[in-house]
Design a protein around this motif. Structure first.
Motif, PDB file in Angstrom:
ATOM      1  N   ARG B 148     -12.048   7.596  29.288  1.00  0.00           N
ATOM      2  CA  ARG B 148     -11.433   6.262  28.820  1.00  0.00           C
ATOM      3  C   ARG B 148     -11.957   5.267  29.899  1.00  0.00           C
ATOM      4  O   ARG B 148     -12.556   4.172  29.508  1.00  0.00           O
ATOM      5  N   SER B 152     -14.722   2.210  28.818  1.00  0.00           N
ATOM      6  CA  SER B 152     -13.797   1.079  28.801  1.00  0.00           C
ATOM      7  C   SER B 152     -14.906  -0.321  28.934  1.00  0.00           C
ATOM      8  O   SER B 152     -15.975  -0.096  29.394  1.00  0.00           O
ATOM      9  N   TYR B 171     -13.320   2.032  22.337  1.00  0.00           N
ATOM     10  CA  TYR B 171     -12.100   2.957  21.962  1.00  0.00           C
ATOM     11  C   TYR B 171     -12.217   2.980  20.368  1.00  0.00           C
ATOM     12  O   TYR B 171     -12.197   2.224  19.564  1.00  0.00           O
ATOM     13  N   ALA B 175     -15.477   7.419  20.000  1.00  0.00           N
ATOM     14  CA  ALA B 175     -15.015   7.985  21.274  1.00  0.00           C
ATOM     15  C   ALA B 175     -14.213   9.097  21.375  1.00  0.00           C
ATOM     16  O   ALA B 175     -14.395   9.998  22.162  1.00  0.00           O
ATOM     17  N   THR B 176     -13.530   9.395  20.251  1.00  0.00           N
ATOM     18  CA  THR B 176     -12.641  10.410  20.071  1.00  0.00           C
ATOM     19  C   THR B 176     -13.610  11.779  20.025  1.00  0.00           C
ATOM     20  O   THR B 176     -13.362  12.791  20.625  1.00  0.00           O
ATOM     21  N   VAL B 251      -8.230   7.638  23.836  1.00  0.00           N
ATOM     22  CA  VAL B 251      -9.729   6.779  23.582  1.00  0.00           C
ATOM     23  C   VAL B 251      -9.732   6.653  22.028  1.00  0.00           C
ATOM     24  O   VAL B 251     -10.849   5.959  21.897  1.00  0.00           O
ATOM     25  N   GLY B 253      -8.316   4.210  20.150  1.00  0.00           N
ATOM     26  CA  GLY B 253      -8.005   3.046  19.668  1.00  0.00           C
ATOM     27  C   GLY B 253      -6.617   3.325  18.826  1.00  0.00           C
ATOM     28  O   GLY B 253      -5.759   3.828  18.992  1.00  0.00           O
TER      29      GLY B 253
END
Lengths: 266, 302
Positions: B148, B152, B171, B175-176, B251, B253
């Motif tokens: 994260r 960011s 995010y 990112a996942t 992460v 969103g």
């Protein structure tokens, strides 16, 4: 098969680059633990030791650490006994349903943690009427830790065979004596490695833990999750993470030494 | 002479333990039974009973007034989960994320495991195993949180990528996938590495002596032997991604995976039967996956 020199160099470079990337986030955690900023800005505006001092005085974190160690040790102890029994049964005997039993052992980790979590939560609360507590966490952790002990022990049993045990029985040793003097010494390091992994698995588990811990029970991951998004606490979380990684080097090193010395002896 | 011998051989004392030992050594079935009783009792009582209970709970409902579970049998929850568009979308998204994470991890793990097992010197090999294992001990949560902070705005990624014009994906699902692939990578490297260690070097040499090129050796000798290990590794990354909800929270969103739906229905919505019905989706997916994996013999190398 002969790998050309460029191929070897390429493989080595790839490995080093990926390992480098693996360590970048951990380094970010290390640097952030000294940052004066509590938000995620990079590079850090300044450096301070304040969080390190606070982390070691943080009672919530220390209590959770103690709980985690307690849960880890209890779950590992149960897993060591059950995992050894089941690997002896599966490696030394042919019986009906053997494949089903081996599937049963891996199921608790092969199914997603959320499934294990909600299934156990539901079973404890709705079906058995047991309130969630430290006990339910230990039972749940032990269930998915069995497999790491099982894997290590069964691999060792496959490698060692039964000739020494047969010899021991031929020489008149009883079942107990053979286990104590022949089987157990052969398994000792596999049990150590399996137990270590089981402890690590339990220590870091968060999903099953959130579903099976009562409101009063907080393991270290639960404490971290509760404090992750709390302003002024994130740096303390970073400190704890760094300490954990550093502390973990010792058991990994020992486990590797044991595995290594056994390989050379073979 | 015979009396002398008798004196030298220690007489076996008769004790309950000795008698039990004699019985045990004569009856293999009894030994097996005793070995299996405790583990089967535990796994059966704790785990299989819990899974069965989950299935039953999925057939119950929650009284909308009292919030208590009413034990009337109904297929409503299951029908809703199977036909509801929300559940279909989230299931597809979850499976796509889990599959992508698994593919990324295998592609990264194969060359690393090969280098560790077949190229590196024993000394370097041991160092690399430690290097791969160590991040496993850093907390899952802290690693997700580290990503994260890397991803960011004004994070490390933006800062390091700025000179090259590469900005952070922010995010979301990308990112996942990155974070989950990062988290499960050691779980994929280790079984593949163990599998490669079991491939004898002599086999590779024989293949090249018989005139096979490197790529042909890899394709026709190494890969078939390694296949079970690859599947074993994929079970970890796929299953762990399938049930994750925490990384997505950190992460992802506003995206949700199946785990999030289960979690909100247990916690905030207090609808355990609906949560149980949703949890049946990953169970069914994993059972299909495990059945396929079992046929390949991968479960033995897990």
């Amino acid at each position: 098969m002969k790998l050309s020199r460029p191929a070897r160099v390429l493989l080595g470079t790839f490995t080093l680059v990926v390992l480098g990337i693996i360590y970048v986030p951990l380094l970010v955690v290390l640097v952030n633990s000294f940052s004066t900023s509590t938000s995620l800005t990079w590079p850090p505006p300044g450096f301070t030791f304040e969080w390190w001092g606070r982390a070691f005085r943080n009672e919530g974190a220390l209590d959770s650490l103690a709980t985690s160690v307690q849960v880890g040790l209890a779950a590992t102890a149960i897993a060591l006994v059950l995992g050894t029994l089941i690997s002896l049964a599966l490696q030394r005997y042919e019986f009906f349903g053997r494949d089903t039993v081996s599937l049963l052992v891996i199921l608790p980790i092969a199914l997603p943690g959320i499934v294990t979590g909600i299934a156990l939560n539901n079973a404890f609360r709705t079906i058995m009427g047991i309130p969630l507590s430290l006990f339910t966490v230990i039972v749940s952790h032990a269930t998915f830790c069995i497999v790491t002990v099982f894997n290590n022990v069964i691999a060792r049993l496959r490698r060692t065979g039964t000739t020494l045990e047969d010899a021991s029985a031929d020489l008149g040793a009883g079942v107990w004596t053979t286990f104590r003097l022949v089987t157990f010494p052969q398994l000792r390091s596999a049990l150590f490695a399996g137990g270590l992994l089981a402890f690590a698995l339990s220590f870091d588990e968060i999903i099953v833990t959130t579903f099976t811990a009562g409101s009063g029970v907080s393991t270290l991951p639960i404490w971290i999750l509760n404090n992750l998004f709390r302003p002024n606490q994130a740096p303390v979380v970073n400190v704890i993470a760094v300490v954990l990684v550093v502390v973990s080097i010792v058991p990994i090193y020992i486990a590797q030494r044991i595995a290594g010395s056994e390989q050379t002896r073979r | 002479m015979s009396t002398e011998l008798q004196e030298r051989v220690p007489r076996i004392r008769d004790s309950p333990a000795r008698r039990a030992s004699v019985v045990l050594s004569r009856h293999a079935r009894l030994r097996l039974g005793l070995l299996l009783t405790a583990p089967l009792f535990w796994l059966g009582l704790v785990y299989i009973a819990a899974l069965a209970a989950l299935l039953i709970t999925a057939l119950w409902t929650v009284d909308s007034f009292t919030g208590l579970i009413s034990t009337t049998w109904t297929l409503d929850n299951i029908v809703e989960v199977v036909t509801g568009s929300l559940y279909q979308t989230v299931t597809l998204r979850t499976v796509a994320v889990a599959a992508l994470v698994t593919v990324v991890d295998i592609v990264i793990a194969l060359p690393i495991a090969f280098f560790m097992a077949k190229v590196a010197s024993p000394r370097l090999q041991r160092a690399l195993v430690i290097a791969v294992l160590m991040p496993l001990w850093a907390s899952y949560l802290v690693k997700a949180y580290a990503w994260r902070s890397v991803l960011s705005n004004d994070g490390l990624w933006d800062w390091a990528g700025a000179p090259f014009g590469i900005s952070s994906p922010g995010y979301g699902l990308t990112a996942t996938v990155i974070t989950l692939a990062y988290l499960w990578l050691p779980y994929v490297i280790l079984p593949i590495y163990a599998g490669l260690e079991r491939v004898p070097d002599s086999l590779l040499e024989a293949s090249s002596d018989l005139g096979a090129s490197t790529s042909r050796t890899l394709r026709t000798v190494v890969l078939p032997l390694l296949w079970p290990a690859i599947i074993a590794g994929s079970i970890f990354s796929f299953s762990l991604s399938l049930g994750d909800y925490i990384t997505v929270n950190i992460v992802g969103g506003t995206n949700q995976l199946l785990g999030n739906l289960v979690y909100t229905n247990v916690g905030a919505a207090n609808n355990l039967p609906l949560a149980a019905s949703i949890a049946l989706i990953p169970i069914v997916i994993m059972f299909v996956y495990l059945t396929a994996a079992r046929r390949s013999g991968a479960l033995n190398s897990l």
